[in-house]
Design a protein around this motif. Structure first.
Motif, PDB file in Angstrom:
ATOM      1  N   ALA A  74       7.137   3.356  -7.265  1.00  0.00           N
ATOM      2  CA  ALA A  74       5.861   3.634  -7.268  1.00  0.00           C
ATOM      3  C   ALA A  74       5.784   5.078  -6.860  1.00  0.00           C
ATOM      4  O   ALA A  74       6.336   5.384  -5.770  1.00  0.00           O
ATOM      5  CB  ALA A  74       4.991   2.705  -6.161  1.00  0.00           C
ATOM      6  N   GLY A  75       4.812   6.051  -7.393  1.00  0.00           N
ATOM      7  CA  GLY A  75       4.691   7.382  -6.947  1.00  0.00           C
ATOM      8  C   GLY A  75       3.279   7.753  -6.715  1.00  0.00           C
ATOM      9  O   GLY A  75       2.382   6.859  -7.610  1.00  0.00           O
ATOM     10  N   GLY A  76       2.857   8.641  -6.344  1.00  0.00           N
ATOM     11  CA  GLY A  76       1.263   9.012  -5.985  1.00  0.00           C
ATOM     12  C   GLY A  76       1.125  10.220  -5.260  1.00  0.00           C
ATOM     13  O   GLY A  76       1.629  11.151  -5.192  1.00  0.00           O
ATOM     14  N   GLU A  77      -0.183  10.136  -4.700  1.00  0.00           N
ATOM     15  CA  GLU A  77      -0.634  11.259  -3.895  1.00  0.00           C
ATOM     16  C   GLU A  77      -0.121  11.445  -2.443  1.00  0.00           C
ATOM     17  O   GLU A  77      -0.309  12.609  -1.908  1.00  0.00           O
ATOM     18  CB  GLU A  77      -2.245  10.932  -3.497  1.00  0.00           C
ATOM     19  N   ASP A  78       0.963  10.749  -2.463  1.00  0.00           N
ATOM     20  CA  ASP A  78       1.372  11.039  -0.962  1.00  0.00           C
ATOM     21  C   ASP A  78       2.881  11.980  -1.225  1.00  0.00           C
ATOM     22  O   ASP A  78       3.431  12.221  -0.337  1.00  0.00           O
ATOM     23  CB  ASP A  78       1.995   9.795  -0.370  1.00  0.00           C
ATOM     24  N   GLY A 131      -3.707   7.481  -2.901  1.00  0.00           N
ATOM     25  CA  GLY A 131      -3.680   6.584  -4.204  1.00  0.00           C
ATOM     26  C   GLY A 131      -2.390   6.476  -4.875  1.00  0.00           C
ATOM     27  O   GLY A 131      -1.444   7.395  -4.974  1.00  0.00           O
ATOM     28  N   LEU A 132      -2.068   5.199  -5.640  1.00  0.00           N
ATOM     29  CA  LEU A 132      -0.892   5.178  -6.228  1.00  0.00           C
ATOM     30  C   LEU A 132      -1.076   5.518  -7.781  1.00  0.00           C
ATOM     31  O   LEU A 132      -2.143   5.421  -8.137  1.00  0.00           O
ATOM     32  CB  LEU A 132      -0.239   4.063  -6.108  1.00  0.00           C
ATOM     33  N   ALA A 147       0.946  -1.294   0.084  1.00  0.00           N
ATOM     34  CA  ALA A 147      -0.056   0.073  -0.051  1.00  0.00           C
ATOM     35  C   ALA A 147       0.809   1.306   0.119  1.00  0.00           C
ATOM     36  O   ALA A 147       2.105   1.246   0.504  1.00  0.00           O
ATOM     37  CB  ALA A 147      -1.067   0.060   1.265  1.00  0.00           C
ATOM     38  N   SER A 148       0.010   2.535  -0.496  1.00  0.00           N
ATOM     39  CA  SER A 148       1.021   3.618  -0.385  1.00  0.00           C
ATOM     40  C   SER A 148       1.118   4.032   0.965  1.00  0.00           C
ATOM     41  O   SER A 148       0.291   3.550   1.965  1.00  0.00           O
ATOM     42  CB  SER A 148       0.376   4.657  -1.485  1.00  0.00           C
ATOM     43  N   HIS A 150       3.425  12.118 -10.673  1.00  0.00           N
ATOM     44  CA  HIS A 150       2.712  11.363 -11.736  1.00  0.00           C
ATOM     45  C   HIS A 150       3.433  10.432 -12.781  1.00  0.00           C
ATOM     46  O   HIS A 150       2.776   9.996 -13.286  1.00  0.00           O
ATOM     47  CB  HIS A 150       2.392  12.542 -12.637  1.00  0.00           C
ATOM     48  N   HIS A 151       4.754  10.361 -12.590  1.00  0.00           N
ATOM     49  CA  HIS A 151       5.687   9.597 -13.316  1.00  0.00           C
ATOM     50  C   HIS A 151       6.929   9.117 -12.978  1.00  0.00           C
ATOM     51  O   HIS A 151       7.606  10.081 -12.037  1.00  0.00           O
ATOM     52  CB  HIS A 151       5.763  10.062 -14.922  1.00  0.00           C
ATOM     53  N   VAL A 152       7.262   8.056 -12.734  1.00  0.00           N
ATOM     54  CA  VAL A 152       8.623   7.803 -12.501  1.00  0.00           C
ATOM     55  C   VAL A 152       9.140   6.776 -13.689  1.00  0.00           C
ATOM     56  O   VAL A 152       8.436   6.256 -14.209  1.00  0.00           O
ATOM     57  CB  VAL A 152       8.604   6.683 -11.292  1.00  0.00           C
ATOM     58  N   ALA A 153      10.780   6.807 -13.652  1.00  0.00           N
ATOM     59  CA  ALA A 153      11.334   5.972 -14.883  1.00  0.00           C
ATOM     60  C   ALA A 153      12.770   5.817 -14.485  1.00  0.00           C
ATOM     61  O   ALA A 153      13.135   6.865 -13.579  1.00  0.00           O
ATOM     62  CB  ALA A 153      11.308   6.795 -15.971  1.00  0.00           C
ATOM     63  N   PHE A 154      13.154   4.593 -14.465  1.00  0.00           N
ATOM     64  CA  PHE A 154      14.525   4.207 -13.955  1.00  0.00           C
ATOM     65  C   PHE A 154      15.327   4.696 -15.306  1.00  0.00           C
ATOM     66  O   PHE A 154      14.800   4.911 -16.505  1.00  0.00           O
ATOM     67  CB  PHE A 154      14.822   2.477 -14.089  1.00  0.00           C
TER      68      PHE A 154
END
Length: 101
Positions: free
Chosen positions: A37-41, A22-23, A17-18, A66-70
């Motif tokens: 994982a990224g989200g509302e937190d 939300g995630l 869970a975040s 809103h966006h994550v990337a390796f």
């Protein structure tokens, strides 16, 4: 619907869970070892797939992530750079792009 590869129903491997809210986005590392994982937190959570646990939380945004990337290619080893790692970036609703290593 059958699982990819014709193996019947998909099997739940883990559920996390975040921290709060939300995630909104997720990304796998090239080697499959970590998940972002990224989200509302306003955080980026780094999850170890082997341990099925959050191993780090990156704090640098002041609004939803809103966006994550390796990083798409391994870092070049040399005197100015460390050996290849799991560097990543995140974009938030705060208008920031954060780079992490």
């Amino acid at each position: 619907a059958p699982a990819p590869g014709g193996g019947g129903e998909p099997q739940l491997l883990a559920r996390l869970a975040s921290y709060f809210g939300g995630l909104l986005c997720v990304a796998w590392a090239r080697d499959g070892a970590y998940l972002l994982a990224g989200g509302e937190d306003d955080l980026v959570s780094v999850v170890s797939f082997e341990r099925r646990a959050v191993v780090a939380r990156a704090q640098g945004h002041s609004s939803w992530v809103h966006h994550v990337a390796f990083e798409p290619a391994p870092l070049q080893e040399g005197k100015d750079r460390p050996p290849a790692s799991h560097a990543f970036a995140s974009v938030g609703a705060d208008g920031r792009i954060c780079f992490w290593e």
